[in-house]
Design a protein around this motif. Sequence first.
Motif, short mmCIF file in Angstrom:
data_model
loop_
_atom_site.label_atom_id
_atom_site.label_comp_id
_atom_site.label_asym_id
_atom_site.label_seq_id
_atom_site.Cartn_x
_atom_site.Cartn_y
_atom_site.Cartn_z
N SER A 180 26.37 21.27 -32.50
CA SER A 180 27.32 22.03 -31.70
C SER A 180 27.77 21.21 -30.49
O SER A 180 27.08 20.27 -30.07
N HIS A 181 28.90 21.58 -29.92
CA HIS A 181 29.37 20.85 -28.73
C HIS A 181 28.44 21.10 -27.54
O HIS A 181 28.27 20.22 -26.70
N GLU A 182 27.78 22.27 -27.50
CA GLU A 182 26.79 22.51 -26.44
C GLU A 182 25.62 21.54 -26.56
O GLU A 182 25.12 21.03 -25.54
N GLU A 183 25.19 21.28 -27.78
CA GLU A 183 24.09 20.34 -27.98
C GLU A 183 24.51 18.92 -27.63
O GLU A 183 23.70 18.16 -27.08
N LEU A 184 25.74 18.56 -27.94
CA LEU A 184 26.22 17.23 -27.54
C LEU A 184 26.23 17.09 -26.02
O LEU A 184 25.89 16.03 -25.48
N THR A 185 26.59 18.17 -25.34
CA THR A 185 26.57 18.16 -23.87
C THR A 185 25.15 18.01 -23.35
O THR A 185 24.87 17.19 -22.46
N ASP A 186 24.23 18.81 -23.91
CA ASP A 186 22.83 18.75 -23.48
C ASP A 186 22.23 17.37 -23.71
O ASP A 186 21.36 16.92 -22.94
N ASP A 187 22.68 16.69 -24.77
CA ASP A 187 22.15 15.37 -25.09
C ASP A 187 22.86 14.25 -24.31
O ASP A 187 22.54 13.07 -24.50
N GLY A 188 23.81 14.62 -23.46
CA GLY A 188 24.52 13.63 -22.67
C GLY A 188 25.52 12.80 -23.45
O GLY A 188 25.92 11.72 -23.00
N LEU A 189 25.97 13.30 -24.62
CA LEU A 189 26.90 12.54 -25.45
C LEU A 189 28.35 12.84 -25.13
O LEU A 189 29.24 12.09 -25.53
N ILE A 190 28.61 13.95 -24.44
CA ILE A 190 29.96 14.26 -23.97
C ILE A 190 29.88 14.77 -22.53
O ILE A 190 28.89 15.41 -22.15
N ASP A 191 30.93 14.48 -21.76
CA ASP A 191 31.01 14.96 -20.37
C ASP A 191 31.83 16.23 -20.25
O ASP A 191 31.76 16.93 -19.25
N ASP A 192 32.68 16.49 -21.25
CA ASP A 192 33.47 17.72 -21.26
C ASP A 192 33.69 18.13 -22.70
O ASP A 192 33.34 17.39 -23.63
N ASP A 193 34.25 19.33 -22.90
CA ASP A 193 34.38 19.84 -24.27
C ASP A 193 35.79 19.63 -24.83
O ASP A 193 36.21 20.34 -25.75
N SER A 194 36.50 18.64 -24.32
CA SER A 194 37.83 18.33 -24.85
C SER A 194 37.70 17.74 -26.25
O SER A 194 36.69 17.15 -26.62
N THR A 195 38.76 17.92 -27.03
CA THR A 195 38.76 17.37 -28.39
C THR A 195 38.58 15.86 -28.39
O THR A 195 37.86 15.30 -29.22
N ASP A 196 39.23 15.18 -27.46
CA ASP A 196 39.12 13.71 -27.40
C ASP A 196 37.69 13.28 -27.12
O ASP A 196 37.19 12.32 -27.73
N ALA A 197 37.01 13.96 -26.19
CA ALA A 197 35.63 13.60 -25.86
C ALA A 197 34.71 13.85 -27.05
O ALA A 197 33.84 13.02 -27.35
N ILE A 198 34.91 14.96 -27.74
CA ILE A 198 34.06 15.27 -28.89
C ILE A 198 34.32 14.28 -30.02
O ILE A 198 33.38 13.80 -30.66
N ARG A 199 35.57 13.93 -30.25
CA ARG A 199 35.88 12.96 -31.31
C ARG A 199 35.27 11.60 -31.00
O ARG A 199 34.80 10.90 -31.92
N ALA A 200 35.27 11.21 -29.75
CA ALA A 200 34.64 9.93 -29.39
C ALA A 200 33.15 9.96 -29.70
O ALA A 200 32.59 8.98 -30.23
N ALA A 201 32.49 11.08 -29.41
CA ALA A 201 31.07 11.21 -29.72
C ALA A 201 30.84 11.22 -31.22
O ALA A 201 29.87 10.62 -31.71
#
Length: 331
Positions: A180-201
């Motif tokens: 989930s995007h929340e888990e990516l945030t918790d793991d420090g893999l994204i700084d925001d929930d934008s599509t571009d940030a998630i795609r980079a991760a």
Amino acid sequence: MSDVTVFAPSPTLTITVEDHPQGSEIHVHAGGQGVWQARMLRRLGCEVTMCCVLTGEIGSTLGHLLEDEGLRVMAVERAGRGSAYVHDRREGKRVAVAEEQGDPLGRHELDDLYTRMLDAASRSRVSILSGPAGDATVPADMYRRLASDLRGDERRVVADLAGDRMQAVIAGGVDVLKVSHEELTDDGLIDDDSTDAIRAAMRALRSDGARSVIVTRSSQPLLLMDEYGTVEVSLPAFAEAETRGAGDSLTAGVVAGMVRGEPLRRAISLGVAAGALNVTRHGLGTGDGSAIRALRDRVHQRTIDADEAPIAEERTSPDGLAARATPQEDS
């Protein structure tokens, strides 16, 4: 032989108190991530083997409950404290009365569980690696070893994990990773929930060892990235009764499609339909298989990036998804 083998190291005994016109109503079920995935797979017609550890009195009860649901259970049995919770939902929201994650697994239990998983998975088309009840229950490196050892020409591995366990399966190599995007945030893999940030991760996760990555975004359309690019997948929202278990139902729906030989971009529609229906129900990992299959006709896909020109948003039927594919709680 089972269609799917689920690695669910520490299932949970769930006791939930509900309101009833004649007083309180008490529900007792098997639960936990792997159980909810297995339950949905059964609803979708898959034969499922579950590899787990059953601990003490709680484990004895869980064994009967799991078998009553039509699961083939390959369990390591031991003494000690098993995972369980008691929740009060009489006021409409879950209130934890008591929760216990259970005792960590010892070396002998871990070895026996690993052997059972290798044995069962060798006769299944797909294996799911799900998380334990507590962080200390199973060492993360066990997931790396399983991801590496379970994959084969005719066998695929799907992981629904985060944190150290996610990094471990990526290091081992995994066919499909769901997070989930929340888990990516918790793991420090994204700084925001934008599509571009998630795609980079997602690109980074694929580069590190995940062949395909699915990221759920709460009520927003999920993202799927594979070797052909990125697609956004959505379904009209339903009124929510219980959001827990939706991600596990999604994973199970994807795997059910894979078992039937569907390409991932088609299987994702069954997963989205299963997850969407789950939120309308109080039971986790529940739902009618025929209703889920009907819902997949309402799933939409929009290509975000690909080698070819982007495809405009369209309604995605099963046949349309196949044509577009690049050739080869319960309580």
